[in-house]
Write an enzyme that holds these catalytic residues in place. Structure first.
Site, PDB file in Angstrom:
ATOM      1  N   SER A  89      46.344  73.201  26.902  1.00 22.37           N
ATOM      2  CA  SER A  89      45.045  73.690  26.438  1.00 22.37           C
ATOM      3  C   SER A  89      45.133  74.969  25.620  1.00 22.37           C
ATOM      4  O   SER A  89      44.114  75.468  25.148  1.00 22.37           O
ATOM      5  CB  SER A  89      44.125  73.933  27.632  1.00 22.37           C
ATOM      6  OG  SER A  89      44.758  74.786  28.543  1.00 22.37           O
ATOM      7  N   THR A 191      41.353  77.167  28.418  1.00 22.86           N
ATOM      8  CA  THR A 191      41.478  78.450  27.748  1.00 22.86           C
ATOM      9  C   THR A 191      41.983  79.548  28.671  1.00 22.86           C
ATOM     10  O   THR A 191      41.547  79.629  29.820  1.00 22.86           O
ATOM     11  CB  THR A 191      40.060  78.847  27.276  1.00 22.86           C
ATOM     12  OG1 THR A 191      39.591  77.831  26.413  1.00 22.86           O
ATOM     13  CG2 THR A 191      40.040  80.185  26.585  1.00 22.86           C
ATOM     14  N   THR A 209      42.955  79.539  22.811  1.00 18.72           N
ATOM     15  CA  THR A 209      42.777  78.145  23.242  1.00 18.72           C
ATOM     16  C   THR A 209      43.121  77.158  22.127  1.00 18.72           C
ATOM     17  O   THR A 209      43.128  77.522  20.944  1.00 18.72           O
ATOM     18  CB  THR A 209      41.300  77.902  23.635  1.00 18.72           C
ATOM     19  OG1 THR A 209      41.174  76.659  24.320  1.00 18.72           O
ATOM     20  CG2 THR A 209      40.386  77.873  22.429  1.00 18.72           C
ATOM     21  N   ARG A 219      36.040  71.296  14.376  1.00 19.29           N
ATOM     22  CA  ARG A 219      35.222  71.913  15.420  1.00 19.29           C
ATOM     23  C   ARG A 219      35.852  73.249  15.870  1.00 19.29           C
ATOM     24  O   ARG A 219      37.040  73.349  16.122  1.00 19.29           O
ATOM     25  CB  ARG A 219      35.105  70.966  16.610  1.00 19.29           C
ATOM     26  CG  ARG A 219      34.252  71.500  17.780  1.00 19.29           C
ATOM     27  CD  ARG A 219      35.071  72.192  18.822  1.00 19.29           C
ATOM     28  NE  ARG A 219      34.294  72.534  20.018  1.00 19.29           N
ATOM     29  CZ  ARG A 219      34.736  73.308  21.011  1.00 19.29           C
ATOM     30  NH1 ARG A 219      35.948  73.815  20.951  1.00 19.29           N
ATOM     31  NH2 ARG A 219      33.987  73.567  22.052  1.00 19.29           N
ATOM     32  N   VAL A 220      35.011  74.245  15.976  1.00 17.29           N
ATOM     33  CA  VAL A 220      35.421  75.535  16.525  1.00 17.29           C
ATOM     34  C   VAL A 220      34.493  75.849  17.688  1.00 17.29           C
ATOM     35  O   VAL A 220      33.274  75.675  17.582  1.00 17.29           O
ATOM     36  CB  VAL A 220      35.326  76.637  15.449  1.00 17.29           C
ATOM     37  CG1 VAL A 220      35.513  78.017  16.061  1.00 17.29           C
ATOM     38  CG2 VAL A 220      36.373  76.408  14.357  1.00 17.29           C
ATOM     39  N   GLY A 221      35.069  76.275  18.791  1.00 16.48           N
ATOM     40  CA  GLY A 221      34.261  76.571  19.976  1.00 16.48           C
ATOM     41  C   GLY A 221      33.926  78.043  20.084  1.00 16.48           C
ATOM     42  O   GLY A 221      33.856  78.768  19.085  1.00 16.48           O
ATOM     43  N   ASP A 222      33.732  78.483  21.311  1.00 18.01           N
ATOM     44  CA  ASP A 222      33.379  79.881  21.548  1.00 18.01           C
ATOM     45  C   ASP A 222      34.571  80.823  21.481  1.00 18.01           C
ATOM     46  O   ASP A 222      34.414  82.026  21.273  1.00 18.01           O
ATOM     47  CB  ASP A 222      32.739  80.018  22.946  1.00 18.01           C
ATOM     48  CG  ASP A 222      33.706  79.588  24.055  1.00 18.01           C
ATOM     49  OD1 ASP A 222      34.395  78.551  23.875  1.00 18.01           O
ATOM     50  OD2 ASP A 222      33.786  80.273  25.084  1.00 18.01           O
ATOM     51  N   THR A 242      35.242  80.558  29.783  1.00 18.35           N
ATOM     52  CA  THR A 242      35.998  79.322  29.609  1.00 18.35           C
ATOM     53  C   THR A 242      35.028  78.164  29.824  1.00 18.35           C
ATOM     54  O   THR A 242      33.998  78.325  30.484  1.00 18.35           O
ATOM     55  CB  THR A 242      37.173  79.258  30.608  1.00 18.35           C
ATOM     56  OG1 THR A 242      37.893  78.037  30.428  1.00 18.35           O
ATOM     57  CG2 THR A 242      36.701  79.336  32.046  1.00 18.35           C
ATOM     58  N   GLY A 243      35.345  77.027  29.251  1.00 11.70           N
ATOM     59  CA  GLY A 243      34.470  75.877  29.431  1.00 11.70           C
ATOM     60  C   GLY A 243      33.920  75.370  28.110  1.00 11.70           C
ATOM     61  O   GLY A 243      34.473  75.651  27.046  1.00 11.70           O
ATOM     62  N   GLY A 245      32.443  75.321  24.983  1.00  9.04           N
ATOM     63  CA  GLY A 245      32.150  76.448  24.106  1.00  9.04           C
ATOM     64  C   GLY A 245      30.768  76.410  23.500  1.00  9.04           C
ATOM     65  O   GLY A 245      30.141  77.456  23.287  1.00  9.04           O
TER      66      GLY A 245
HETATM   67  N1  ASP Z   1      35.968  77.239  25.581  1.00  9.26           N
HETATM   68  C1  ASP Z   1      36.912  76.361  24.952  1.00  9.26           C
HETATM   69  C2  ASP Z   1      36.258  75.716  23.770  1.00  9.26           C
HETATM   70  O1  ASP Z   1      35.092  75.383  23.828  1.00  9.26           O
HETATM   71  C3  ASP Z   1      37.463  75.282  25.815  1.00  9.26           C
HETATM   72  C4  ASP Z   1      37.819  75.606  27.235  1.00  9.26           C
HETATM   73  O2  ASP Z   1      37.713  76.724  27.698  1.00  9.26           O
HETATM   74  O3  ASP Z   1      38.193  74.672  27.941  1.00  9.26           O
HETATM   75  O4  ASP Z   1      36.933  75.497  22.787  1.00  9.26           O
END
Ligand code: ASP
Length: 331
Positions: A89, A191, A209, A219-222, A242-243, A245
């Site tokens: 990850s 992450t 991450t 795609r770009v997350g948080d 984490t999680g 995004g």
């Molecule tokens: N927060 C990360 C994202 O959305 C993924 C993760 O933490 O599992 O890219």
């Protein structure tokens, strides 16, 4: 990927039911006052997300123990996770997007409020180190994609293939189904975000991450977004996430947690309130995990998650331990 499944994955399908939270926060007795921040000697301290944080904390602790800064510590700490090919990850070995590209996101923030980030970065093993150089050597906060990669190469980073054989095989398997069914935020699949206070009492944070597995290309997350995945205010404290995004971005989660700590809420309670905000702002959070982790200026820490199973590693003078956070729902 069918759009229907993607929407389902994002929890945006119509008719979804708001999960209830009955949280009665009894706050006043637990509040910090601003004057109190920084007066308790709990330093140094390092916290980071998930079990892989234990190993990352060890590297970060070595830096701080030898008199290094929190900034050096968080960078060196999360680089351990980035460079572990078994971790699927973060960094090399990260789960690719739906088209087989490993694209990495990272950000870093120091005690002076300086910050740097990279997003959609390919073929560079340690995006956090590139994010730090964006902060230190450019007038910008974030570089993305090809520009970020060109900058990294100019700075001496080597391009390499980040798709390991086992990640490639898992992706081949996923393509047979093409559904976002990968369990997210299960132990060791996520992450790494880290916050540290050094011997001088200064705080920095880092987040890195490969993002959600089999995400859409581009795609770009948080994780590279300051205020979403990470925020540090050296007067108050820091927070990281984490999680999923998308859910964190919508509430600018880490900034929210820090602002709640500024109002006096303890780290765990501030994280809980931010999770509640996410739950209240989404039609459904069913099956979707978000966890927040916070560290205040006194070295007090805490976390909270939507679902059971989120934990964080904490390193102090008395050792390195894994702590389970409270949560709203069982899986
Ligand atoms: N927060 C990360 C994202 O959305 C993924 C993760 O933490 O599992 O890219």
């Amino acid at each position: 990927m069918l759009r229907r499944n993607f929407l389902k994955f994002l929890g945006l399908s119509s008719g979804s039911v708001l999960m209830s939270t009955s949280c009665n926060n009894k706050l006043d007795a637990k509040k910090n006052t601003l004057d109190e921040f920084g007066t308790i000697d709990n330093k140094p301290v390092i916290v980071s997300t998930w079990k892989h944080g234990l190993e990352a904390n060890e590297a970060a602790w070595t830096v701080i123990d030898q008199g290094g800064s929190a900034l050096d510590a968080v960078e060196k700490g999360v680089m351990v996770t980035e460079s572990d090919p078994k971790n699927t990850s973060v960094g090399i070995g990260g789960t690719p997007d739906r088209d087989g590209n490993v694209t990495l996101d990272a950000c870093i923030m120091n005690h002076e409020g300086d910050c740097g980030a990279v997003a959609f970065l390919k073929e560079i093993e340690n995006p956090i180190a590139v994010a730090r150089l964006v902060m230190e050597k450019t007038p910008h906060v974030m570089l993305v994609g090809k520009g970020a990669q060109e900058f990294a190469v100019q700075q001496g980073f080597k391009r390499k293939n980040l798709l390991t054989e086992s990640s490639r095989k898992a992706w081949e398997e996923w393509k047979k189904v093409e559904e976002y069914t990968t369990p997210i935020n299960i132990e060791n699949h996520d992450t790494i975000s880290m916050l540290a206070i050094d011997k001088d009492g200064n705080m920095s944070g880092a987040c890195t991450t490969s993002g959600l597995g089999y995400k859409m290309h581009g795609r770009v997350g948080d994780s590279p977004i300051i205020g979403a995945s990470l925020f540090v205010d050296n007067e108050v404290g820091g927070a990281c996430a984490t999680g999923v995004g998308e859910m964190v971005i919508r509430v600018v989660g880490s900034h929210l947690v820090v602002e709640l700590m500024r109002q006096g809420y303890k780290p765990e309670l501030a994280c809980k309130m931010a999770v509640e905000r996410i739950i209240s702002k989404h039609k459904s959070v069913k099956g979707m995990q978000v966890g927040f982790l916070a560290l205040n200026k006194n070295g007090e820490s805490g976390g909270y998650a939507i679902y059971e199973g989120f934990n964080f590693a904490k390193h102090t003078k008395s050792g390195n331990e894994l702590i389970d956070t409270p949560f709203f729902h069982k899986w």
